[in-house]
Design a protein around this motif. Structure first.
Motif: not given
Length: 520
Positions: A274-275, A331-334, A385-388
């Motif tokens: 998440g950087v 981290v978890k939250l982009l 996986t990227l989740m929105k």
């Protein structure tokens, strides 16, 4: 094709040629010798018992064991041959000497069970997705070459993989800092005998994150053990120059005797770390029960490396951190953003990884102090996986307001954590103001960092009256007040850390939002 071939007494197999046997058992005292370009192929198991002696003395010979190798007594010596092993390696007695030969671990999942055994050259060439586990109480020392083509070597705190001073590590199949078909899953110990760098091809649970120690010896030689640890982040306290640390993984480096060194360290990171702001990325090191900022700057957003800029000579836990408090290391939250529409506020957020994530609760506040839940969005449990996600707040008040929003992420266990807050400013439903929060630069804020006093100064000196709020990272309101042109605020009662100050006019429109640092 079936049955067992028993080696009774002394015999020599002279090549070239291939000898195929289903099971081979050397059960009687005697010597087995391979000479010349011989391939000795055992389709199932190879056993050595009693005081038997197996001696392979040809560099061109190959021992190919599709199944298990068992050594319960006697002596096994391979001077320089290549040995392929597709099954388990078990040595409960006797001696095993492989000298300068190469042992190739191939086939499916297997276990290595033996007290400390030296294998001078190791090649991992397992079938895709398969691995070799070093059993509890077992240890391997490798002194010449370790080739990692396919399949992981799984270690633990009760086992050891030790790489000697002059070991050559070869990474096959074009790995990068985020993906490798073969690595060490668990602790890895390396010996250092002179100035140089120590590369650790380590990972955990499918996540490959190599690290490098740059070492400057002050005398003698020593060993360093490094491992990657997923989740279970130590709850060390944060220094004033860091806002947060990773909640995904950290690294542990331990010195095993010998002299202390002065080292920088390089860590790698990938999309699930998440950087989103590489320039504010830092490495934090455990010192006692707190994290210490040892500097560095990320090479890129998303995936890259970071090298510490503050040398150290103590070891322990290392982790990715950030000094960006407006957008702390997610981290978890982009990301978490808001957008003011004609009659609602739309919230959007993205996650790179989720672990046991049950739901997101959306909370709203009008003063940064009192929060109310206004909605729930279901999480996706466990995913990399990227989740929105999106949520729309359609119940806005009709009076002038600044609205604060935050997410409360709740695990299946009931544990929860809050996101950074986002702020929207508007001026009544009948005449919405700016659709995004635009912060002016009409105020000076000093000194920052601050010890006892913080001063707000209006650059324009127009005699207008303004309000201010000081809150912590969770949005909790700590101080508020009114000022005209100039205001000195007492902050000596605030604990060391990072806070946020918002300045807004009497209509409730935010004019400035900054972070402030309190130090002692």
């Amino acid at each position: 094709n079936t049955g067992t071939t028993f080696g009774n007494g002394d015999f020599t197999i002279i090549g070239p040629g291939t000898l195929n046997t289903y099971n081979y058992q050397h059960a009687v005292s005697g010597t087995m010798t391979l000479s010349g370009a011989v391939v000795f192929h055992t389709l199932n198991y190879f056993k050595k018992e009693t005081s038997s002696y197996a001696h392979f003395n040809s560099a061109s010979a190959v021992v190919d064991i599709d199944g298990d190798f068992t050594n319960t007594a006697g002596t096994f010596t391979a001077t320089s041959e290549t040995m392929y092993l597709g099954g388990n390696f078990t040595r409960t007695g006797g001696t095993f000497t492989h000298n300068n030969g190469t042992i190739v671990f191939d086939g499916n999942n297997s276990t290595f069970t033996s007290a400390n055994t030296t294998l001078y050259n190791i090649t991992m060439n397992k079938n895709t997705g398969k691995s070799m586990t070093i059993a509890t109480g077992s240890a391997i020392t490798t002194n010449i070459k370790l080739t990692l083509n396919s399949g992981n070597i799984i270690t633990s705190v009760w086992t050891q993989l030790m790489l000697g001073c002059n070991i050559n590590i070869v990474m096959g199949n074009s790995p990068n800092n985020c993906s490798s078909a073969s690595y060490i899953d668990g602790p890895l110990t390396r010996a250092l005998c002179s100035t140089g760098s120590l590369f650790y091809p380590i990972g955990r649970n499918g996540n490959y994150r190599p690290l490098t120690l740059y070492t400057v010896p002050v005398g003698g030689s020593t060993n360093f053990t490094a491992e990657q640890i997923e989740n279970n982040i130590p709850n060390w306290c944060l220094p004033s120059d860091l806002c947060s640390v990773s909640k995904i993984r950290h690294f542990r480096v331990v010195i095993n005797g010998g002299q202390v060194y002065n080292d920088p360290i390089t860590l790698s990171y990938c999309s699930d770390d998440g950087v989103t702001n590489a320039s504010d990325l830092r490495i934090a090191q455990q010192v006692g029960t707190c994290w210490k900022n040892i500097g560095g700057t990320g090479t890129a957003v998303g995936s890259g490396t970071i090298t510490s800029t503050v040398d150290f000579n103590t070891y322990g836990d290392f982790i990715l951190g950030t000094d960006d408090c407006i957008n702390p290391l997610p981290v978890k939250l982009l990301s978490f953003t808001s957008k003011l529409l004609e009659s609602s506020v739309k919230l959007n957020w993205e996650t790179a990884t989720e672990i046991e994530n049950d739901r997101f609760e959306i909370e709203r506040s009008f003063d940064g102090r009192q929060w109310n839940k206004i909605g729930v969005v279901k999480g996706n449990g466990n995913t990399s996986t990227l989740m929105k996600y999106t949520f729309e707040d359609t119940h806005l008040p009709s009076i002038a307001r600044i609205i604060y929003y935050r997410l409360k992420q709740v695990d299946y266990s009931g544990a929860f954590e809050y996101s950074p807050m986002v702020i929207e400013a508007f001026k009544g439903m009948e005449n919405p103001g700016s659709k995004t929060l635009t912060l002016s630069k009409n105020f000076n804020l000093y000194p920052n960092p601050s010890n006892e006093h913080l001063t707000i100064e209006s650059i324009n000196k127009n005699g207008k009256e303004y309000n201010f709020d000081i809150s912590d990272g969770s949005g909790k309101l700590l101080k508020s007040g009114t000022f005209t042109d100039f205001k000195t605020i007492e902050v000596d009662a605030l604990a060391i850390g990072i806070y946020f100050i918002t300045i807004y006019n009497l209509d409730g429109i935010a004019l400035n939002h900054n972070k402030i640092m309190i130090y002692r």
